[in-house]
Design an enzyme around this catalytic site. Structure first.
Site, PDB file in Angstrom:
ATOM      1  CB  THR A   1      -1.538   6.250  -2.439  1.00  0.00           C
ATOM      2  OG1 THR A   1      -1.244   4.871  -2.440  1.00  0.00           O
ATOM      3  CG2 THR A   1      -2.639   6.539  -1.584  1.00  0.00           C
ATOM      4  CB  THR A   2       1.170   3.000  -5.907  1.00  0.00           C
ATOM      5  OG1 THR A   2       1.115   2.571  -4.649  1.00  0.00           O
ATOM      6  CG2 THR A   2       2.557   2.840  -6.725  1.00  0.00           C
TER       7      THR A   2
ATOM      8  CG  ASP B   1      -1.972   1.097   1.296  1.00  0.00           C
ATOM      9  OD1 ASP B   1      -2.667   1.278   0.336  1.00  0.00           O
ATOM     10  OD2 ASP B   1      -1.848   1.899   2.270  1.00  0.00           O
TER      11      ASP B   1
ATOM     12  CG  ASP C   1      -6.778   0.895   0.350  1.00  0.00           C
ATOM     13  OD1 ASP C   1      -6.772   1.883   0.921  1.00  0.00           O
ATOM     14  OD2 ASP C   1      -5.430   0.338  -0.137  1.00  0.00           O
TER      15      ASP C   1
END
Length: 548
Positions: free
Chosen positions: A89-90, A56, A384
């Site tokens: 996010t990545t 994550d 998530d």
């Protein structure tokens, strides 16, 4: 003329830009390998020796010991993405890093940062419009499509093995806390959804409960363990004798005097319990302690009592059963009580509390796993999934995954670039190249040739297949929307917006003034990007390199 202290450091112009770009890229590259279903995990060990294994993005970046101001700006991109969209996010961080990499090449061609910033801003606006055009509408009734969104979010994480069950639970959870507003839009209140974890059992045994789960035991063995139609008291006052604020000494001359003190204490406890009995409460959840004698009296009255209930659980119980949280037991009335059913699961040693009436609301997702590490990673994956499903319900749009939307956005940006005059056109084209990082990394993390895959994807989109993406399990380019690889449109728009703003913020800096010497620990290559007297002299990324 000397105007700065002898410990101060200053890096200017091109050296400052190189320093900042290298710092930001180092952060982006640290999470790039985690992108996609075939992405790798990171093991994070903190100063206390606690281990976290995850892929994550925001967890990795927030747990890393980063000691560099520019790198921390990129971490904020991940945090903003997590807050606004719940996932991606990545992707946001990786695109930000790639934008800066491409910007550095433009700077080497003597293109002014202002032109690059303007070009990136124009491209970001066009890219978000392209996402909107390529999106498909979805409603809260499209349960199967919402499940695909949740499954896509969990694919590649520890929760993937049971993603069908967990996706179904995530969708049911969101549906339970969704209300339709007066204007016809849908509002999802995840504050009314609680997550509890339990080790020692398989993930497939996770379940959704309409109510609260309290991991506590009754305070007395003779108390009842269940009540179908319970009047429930939520108390944040201890059912104990109040101690004085100052130390006192009492001298007694005879056993009778000591007995009077004990009798008075017993009387006070009886009165506290009697107030509870008079209110009509059948069950008491107390945030603080309950005296042994009070436990005995409550058991005699047939009242179930639980002590040391977490403050967060008390607040959630108030939403589930209604009523009020009482601070003074002497003033409790029947109107303060909540209403519901309470049952005890002796195997799991949990209380299940369900509310009665229209005012009662709140659900609990009980996640199970074999170990703490497993259940923690499953919880992150499900959180998530809840976020992306709630975002999808609120926003009402989805897009194809597997790099499909990024390739389509890049295609439209290249067409748009021809309409942009000046050097900003080069920045728009650089933005398009940066967006295509996502399918390239997806292919690379799956062990495929990223160039061949990108060429095939571009060809499919040029032929009009806007949903063509990479299926990393079959290694084929196909219609990922039909294949069930679906993502929220809002998440993609937010990632593009956050990445652009972060990149532009970094590019706008041409002077770094440090009042004191920055950390020079570590031997990472990222530490120096300007040679003697340049960014290398500040050595901030060396400190981060050591932490990574």
């Amino acid at each position: 003329m000397i105007i700065m202290g002898e410990d101060a450091q200053r890096v200017k112009d091109r050296d400052a830009q190189e320093y900042n770009i290298q710092a930001a890229r180092a952060v982006a590259e640290s999470v790039r390998s985690t992108l996609g279903p075939k992405g790798m995990d990171k093991m994070l060990v903190d100063s206390m020796g606690d281990v976290t294994i995850t892929n994550d993005g925001v967890t990795i970046l927030t747990e890393m010991d980063i000691d560099n101001p520019t790198a921390e700006m990129i971490v904020e991109v991940a945090e903003t993405q997590e807050d606004e969209a719940g996932d991606g996010t990545t992707t946001a961080v990786a695109i930000a890093g790639e934008l800066l990499k491409n910007a550095e090449e433009l700077l080497d061609q003597d293109i002014h940062p202002t032109a690059i910033i303007n070009g990136f801003h124009l491209a970001s606006q066009e890219a978000r419009s392209a996402v909107d055009e390529a999106s498909e509408s979805v409603t809260p009734d499209d349960t199967e499509l919402l499940k695909k969104v949740a499954e896509t979010s969990m694919t590649g994480k520890s929760s993937e093995l049971d993603k069908e069950l967990l996706a179904e639970l995530a969708v049911e959870t969101v549906e339970a806390v969704t209300v339709e507003a007066d204007d016809g839009s849908y509002v999802v209140d995840l504050q009314n959804a609680n997550i509890e974890t339990q080790t020692g059992r398989g993930t497939g045994e996770s379940e959704l409960l309409h109510g609260a789960v309290i991991d506590k035991d009754p305070v007395h063995d003779n108390m009842p363990s269940a009540s179908e139609h319970a009047d429930i008291l939520l108390l944040d006052e201890a059912i104990e004798i109040e101690e004085t604020d100052v130390d006192t000494t009492v001298n007694v001359d005879s056993p009778d005097q000591l007995q009077k003190f004990l009798d008075q204490e017993e009387k006070e406890l009886r009165e506290k319990v009697q107030h509870i009995v008079d209110s009509g409460a059948d069950v008491v959840f107390c945030q603080k302690g309950i005296d042994d004698m009070a436990q005995h009296y409550l058991a005699k009255e047939g009242i179930l009592a639980v002590r040391r209930t977490k403050k967060s659980d008390i607040g959630f119980l108030r939403d589930v059963v209604g009523g009020a949280v009482v601070s003074d037991v002497s003033s409790v009335t029947e109107a303060d009580l909540g209403h519901g059913s309470v049952r005890r699961d002796s195997d799991d040693e949990l209380f299940y509390v369900e509310g009665h009436g229209d005012e009662a609301h709140g659900v609990t997702l009980l996640l199970r796993g074999s170990t703490e590490h497993v259940v923690d990673e499953i919880e992150r994956g499900v959180e998530d999934a809840l976020d992306v499903v709630s975002t999808t319900v609120s926003d009402g749009r989805v897009v194809s995954g597997g790099g499909a939307i990024e390739v389509e956005v890049a295609r439209q940006l290249r067409s748009y670039a021809s309409t942009v005059s000046g050097r900003e056109q080069l920045a728009v084209e650089a933005f398009a190249d940066a967006v295509e990082l996502v399918p390239r990394v997806l292919a690379g993390n799956a062990g495929l040739d990223s160039i061949d895959t990108l060429v095939e994807l571009r060809e499919a989109h040029e032929n009009g297949d806007v949903h063509a993406g990479l299926n990393v399990f079959t290694n084929d380019v196909e219609d990922t929307f039909d294949a069930g690889v679906v993502e929220p449109a809002h998440s993609k728009e937010q990632a593009l917006s956050s990445a652009t703003e972060a990149a532009n913020l970094v590019l706008k800096i041409d002077d770094i003034i440090a009042a004191d010497e920055l950390s020079t620990s570590g031997d990472g290559d990222e530490g120096g990007a300007g040679g003697p007297g340049g960014a290398g002299g500040m050595g901030g990324m060396g400190g981060m390199g050591g932490a990574m």
